[in-house]
Design an enzyme around this catalytic site. Sequence first.
Site, mmCIF file in Angstrom:
data_model
loop_
_atom_site.group_PDB
_atom_site.id
_atom_site.type_symbol
_atom_site.label_atom_id
_atom_site.label_comp_id
_atom_site.label_asym_id
_atom_site.label_seq_id
_atom_site.Cartn_x
_atom_site.Cartn_y
_atom_site.Cartn_z
ATOM 1 C CB CYS A 12 -1.004 -0.017 1.155
ATOM 2 S SG CYS A 12 -0.316 0.139 2.808
ATOM 3 C CG ASP A 132 -5.040 5.074 2.890
ATOM 4 O OD1 ASP A 132 -5.204 4.687 4.067
ATOM 5 O OD2 ASP A 132 -4.015 5.657 2.506
#
Length: 166
Positions: A12, A132
């Site tokens: 990520c 996110d």
Amino acid sequence: MTHDRFGVLFICLGNICRSPLAEAIFIAKAREAAVVDRLDIDSAGTGHWHAGSRADARSIEVGRRHGIDVPSIARQFEPSEDIERFDLLVPMDESNKATLLEWGAPRERARLMRSFDPALAGLPDRDIEVPDPYYGQGDGFQTVYDMLDAACDGLLDQVRTKLQAC
């Protein structure tokens, strides 16, 4: 699979929310399936600013609520090492996937996390991103946990098939 262990790297942006939680969930599932010792599992971020930090407290807490330890320490993705080391590079979203491809990751080994969720088969990549939760409010981390949990089931099925072929 060209080495002793099949490598899976979750990626990520900062490596403190989504990817360490995916790593922890996958390790727990692989341990339960008795294949964890045949895997090389890790997580990384495309950004460097959280390197050396523990996972976000909210990721740790949602893992704890589900009986999963999230011990990961953030690190930045290292193209020269990680592309060689890991068989599968699993970014959480299109932006991180694009970065991996720019850094030389083979397209066939860079697959979005939720592409492993059988319930989402056939959907375009833009519709299967793991959002996110860092700046979000409410149950964003629980929502992300649920997405990752479902995708880890499908990922484990595919990895087990590869392990059986070896």
